[in-house]
Design a protein around this motif. Structure first.
Motif, mmCIF file in Angstrom:
data_model
loop_
_atom_site.group_PDB
_atom_site.id
_atom_site.type_symbol
_atom_site.label_atom_id
_atom_site.label_comp_id
_atom_site.label_asym_id
_atom_site.label_seq_id
_atom_site.Cartn_x
_atom_site.Cartn_y
_atom_site.Cartn_z
ATOM 1 N N CYS A 1 56.227 -58.040 12.507
ATOM 2 C CA CYS A 1 57.575 -57.501 12.375
ATOM 3 C C CYS A 1 57.720 -56.914 10.978
ATOM 4 C CB CYS A 1 58.650 -58.547 12.647
ATOM 5 S SG CYS A 1 58.505 -60.069 11.699
ATOM 6 N N SER A 2 58.464 -55.834 10.912
ATOM 7 C CA SER A 2 58.645 -55.143 9.636
ATOM 8 C C SER A 2 60.116 -55.188 9.254
ATOM 9 C CB SER A 2 58.154 -53.689 9.753
ATOM 10 O OG SER A 2 58.896 -52.999 10.739
ATOM 11 N N LEU A 3 60.448 -54.578 8.133
ATOM 12 C CA LEU A 3 61.841 -54.516 7.713
ATOM 13 C C LEU A 3 62.679 -53.827 8.790
ATOM 14 C CD1 LEU A 3 61.357 -53.464 3.982
ATOM 15 C CD2 LEU A 3 62.104 -55.708 4.821
ATOM 16 N N PRO A 4 63.905 -54.306 9.075
ATOM 17 C CA PRO A 4 64.645 -55.333 8.342
ATOM 18 C C PRO A 4 64.542 -56.735 8.953
ATOM 19 C CG PRO A 4 66.120 -54.240 9.852
ATOM 20 C CD PRO A 4 64.754 -53.625 10.066
ATOM 21 N N HIS A 5 63.474 -57.015 9.686
ATOM 22 C CA HIS A 5 63.390 -58.259 10.458
ATOM 23 C C HIS A 5 62.620 -59.392 9.778
ATOM 24 C CE1 HIS A 5 65.209 -56.009 13.546
ATOM 25 N NE2 HIS A 5 64.141 -55.530 14.136
ATOM 26 N N LYS A 6 62.022 -59.134 8.616
ATOM 27 C CA LYS A 6 61.098 -60.122 8.044
ATOM 28 C C LYS A 6 61.765 -61.452 7.677
ATOM 29 C CE LYS A 6 57.601 -56.972 6.186
ATOM 30 N NZ LYS A 6 56.784 -56.628 4.996
ATOM 31 N N VAL A 7 63.018 -61.410 7.318
ATOM 32 C CA VAL A 7 63.746 -62.642 7.001
ATOM 33 C C VAL A 7 64.487 -63.150 8.234
ATOM 34 C CG1 VAL A 7 65.559 -63.670 5.588
ATOM 35 C CG2 VAL A 7 63.955 -62.052 4.558
ATOM 36 N N ALA A 8 65.155 -62.244 8.941
ATOM 37 C CA ALA A 8 65.967 -62.639 10.099
ATOM 38 C C ALA A 8 65.147 -63.306 11.195
ATOM 39 C CB ALA A 8 66.699 -61.422 10.659
ATOM 40 N N GLU B 1 56.775 -69.809 3.828
ATOM 41 C CA GLU B 1 57.950 -70.603 3.493
ATOM 42 C C GLU B 1 58.368 -70.383 2.041
ATOM 43 O OE1 GLU B 1 59.682 -75.077 4.282
ATOM 44 O OE2 GLU B 1 57.531 -74.717 4.470
ATOM 45 N N ILE B 2 57.369 -70.280 1.149
ATOM 46 C CA ILE B 2 57.672 -70.018 -0.262
ATOM 47 C C ILE B 2 58.260 -68.614 -0.431
ATOM 48 C CG2 ILE B 2 56.667 -69.668 -2.552
ATOM 49 C CD1 ILE B 2 54.554 -71.772 -1.795
ATOM 50 N N ILE B 3 57.629 -67.636 0.191
ATOM 51 C CA ILE B 3 58.057 -66.241 0.046
ATOM 52 C C ILE B 3 59.411 -66.015 0.714
ATOM 53 C CG2 ILE B 3 57.470 -63.849 0.673
ATOM 54 C CD1 ILE B 3 54.476 -64.831 0.529
ATOM 55 N N GLY B 4 59.650 -66.733 1.801
ATOM 56 C CA GLY B 4 60.917 -66.596 2.508
ATOM 57 C C GLY B 4 60.979 -65.392 3.412
ATOM 58 N N ALA B 5 59.802 -64.940 3.874
ATOM 59 C CA ALA B 5 59.748 -63.776 4.763
ATOM 60 C C ALA B 5 58.512 -63.878 5.641
ATOM 61 C CB ALA B 5 59.714 -62.484 3.952
ATOM 62 N N LEU C 1 54.872 -54.314 -10.861
ATOM 63 C CA LEU C 1 55.988 -53.378 -10.952
ATOM 64 C C LEU C 1 56.776 -53.440 -9.656
ATOM 65 C CD1 LEU C 1 54.017 -50.290 -12.363
ATOM 66 C CD2 LEU C 1 55.203 -52.072 -13.678
ATOM 67 N N GLY C 2 58.070 -53.767 -9.765
ATOM 68 C CA GLY C 2 58.912 -53.858 -8.582
ATOM 69 C C GLY C 2 59.256 -55.298 -8.253
ATOM 70 N N ALA C 3 60.329 -55.467 -7.452
ATOM 71 C CA ALA C 3 60.783 -56.815 -7.109
ATOM 72 C C ALA C 3 61.230 -56.907 -5.650
ATOM 73 C CB ALA C 3 61.924 -57.230 -8.034
ATOM 74 N N GLY C 4 60.669 -56.052 -4.811
ATOM 75 C CA GLY C 4 60.983 -56.088 -3.387
ATOM 76 C C GLY C 4 60.090 -57.067 -2.639
ATOM 77 N N GLY C 5 60.017 -56.891 -1.316
ATOM 78 C CA GLY C 5 59.248 -57.801 -0.488
ATOM 79 C C GLY C 5 57.773 -57.840 -0.827
ATOM 80 N N ALA C 6 57.182 -56.680 -1.090
ATOM 81 C CA ALA C 6 55.761 -56.636 -1.443
ATOM 82 C C ALA C 6 55.519 -57.364 -2.756
ATOM 83 C CB ALA C 6 55.278 -55.198 -1.523
ATOM 84 N N SER C 7 56.407 -57.155 -3.719
ATOM 85 C CA SER C 7 56.276 -57.819 -5.015
ATOM 86 C C SER C 7 56.338 -59.333 -4.861
ATOM 87 C CB SER C 7 57.386 -57.350 -5.958
ATOM 88 O OG SER C 7 57.396 -58.106 -7.146
ATOM 89 N N ARG C 8 57.295 -59.835 -4.082
ATOM 90 C CA ARG C 8 57.432 -61.278 -3.871
ATOM 91 C C ARG C 8 56.147 -61.864 -3.296
ATOM 92 N NH1 ARG C 8 62.796 -63.338 -3.332
ATOM 93 N NH2 ARG C 8 62.119 -64.824 -1.733
#
Length: 285
Positions: free
Chosen positions: A68-75, A88-92, A131-138
């Motif tokens: 699953c890709s955005l916007p479903h990775k957390v939901a 579990e640590i990443i939250g996605a 560089l960056g703080a989005g999902g890939a960065s996390r």
């Protein structure tokens, strides 16, 4: 007899191209053919409001797993049974495995990057700048820290998002973690071993765009990586090479994400060279 649909994909339609040209579909289908698997990997558009129904349907139909890709990775976490430790640590979650009717959520973003990174260097004991703080960065920050990186520095314009990634690393790993707000071109510290562009800057069609980096601060031998697969050889990597950096393209991360997913679903090892070849054909690399 129709082909049994065992190993399938649940995506959000994040690619604007037709399914036949979807790079992930092309890559995984090529792997299945090479493995002789009686299986398909398909692309499904799922609206956020329908995500629960889609996951229940995948379970009911006995799908072996899905991405699953955005916007479903957390939901999607609300509709599955269990999370793997790093997810579990990443939250996605971007990969779900059906284990006898029980849906397990994994995150292969950081794992895929880490597998690619290890082809050029081991992050253990290294100083890493992301560089960056989005999902890939996390995902990348967590996985490189769990792999033994000495420190993780997150550089981002949005302080709240950058600090959130740093707090995640600090809370769950032994790596030192620091946030640096991006104002002007970022001067890469001399002790940096690995510099990673985990933003979408440089992604097609903005192929000439560059992250805000002071490239004169790069040095020969520095490992510079990009998560962007299209184009594989980004302007960021080309510029870094002129300063003597060792570069790593985003195709390796995408291939290894696919390798890990297939391994989890099928219990077999796909041919990474076949998968990379399929991606190169799509991207004209």
């Amino acid at each position: 007899m129709p082909v049994e649909l065992n190993f399938l994909s649940l995506l959000t339609g994040c690619f604007a191209t037709p399914v036949a040209e979807n790079p992930t579909v092309a890559m995984v289908e090529a792997a299945y053919r090479a493995m002789g698997l009686d299986a398909r990997y398909i692309n499904c558009d799922v609206a956020p409001a329908d995500l629960g129904d889609a996951v229940r349907g995948a379970r009911a139909m006995g799908w072996r797993g899905f991405n699953c890709s955005l916007p479903h990775k957390v939901a999607v976490i609300d509709f599955i049974d269990e999370l793997a430790p790093s997810a579990e640590i990443i939250g996605a979650v971007n990969c779900v495995i059906n284990e006898d009717g029980r849906l397990i959520g994994e995150n292969t973003d950081g794992k895929g990057f880490l597998a690619s990174l290890k082809t050029v260097t081991d992050p253990r004991g290294k100083h890493v700048v992301v560089l960056g703080a989005g999902g890939a960065s996390r995902a990348i920050a967590v996985e490189t820290a769990l792999a033994g990186a000495a420190s993780i520095t997150v550089v981002n314009r949005d302080a709240a998002r950058g600090k959130a990634v740093v707090q995640l690393v600090a809370a769950h790993t032994s790596a030192a973690a620091e946030f640096v707000p991006l104002k002007d071109d970022y001067v890469v510290p001399g002790e940096t071993d690995i510099l990673i562009n985990a933003t979408s800057i440089g992604l097609f069609p903005g192929v000439n765009d560059l992250p805000a980096v002071d490239f004169t601060s790069l040095r020969p031998g520095l490992v510079v990586a990009d998560v962007i697969p299209n184009p594989p050889h980004t302007a960021f990597l080309r510029t870094a090479e002129t300063h003597g950096a060792i570069t790593l393209d985003g195709l390796g991360m995408l291939v290894n994400q696919g390798v890990i997913g297939i391994r989890l679903w099928a219990g077999r090892e796909p041919d990474a060279k076949v998968m990379r070849g399929a991606l190169e054909a799509v991207f004209g690399a």
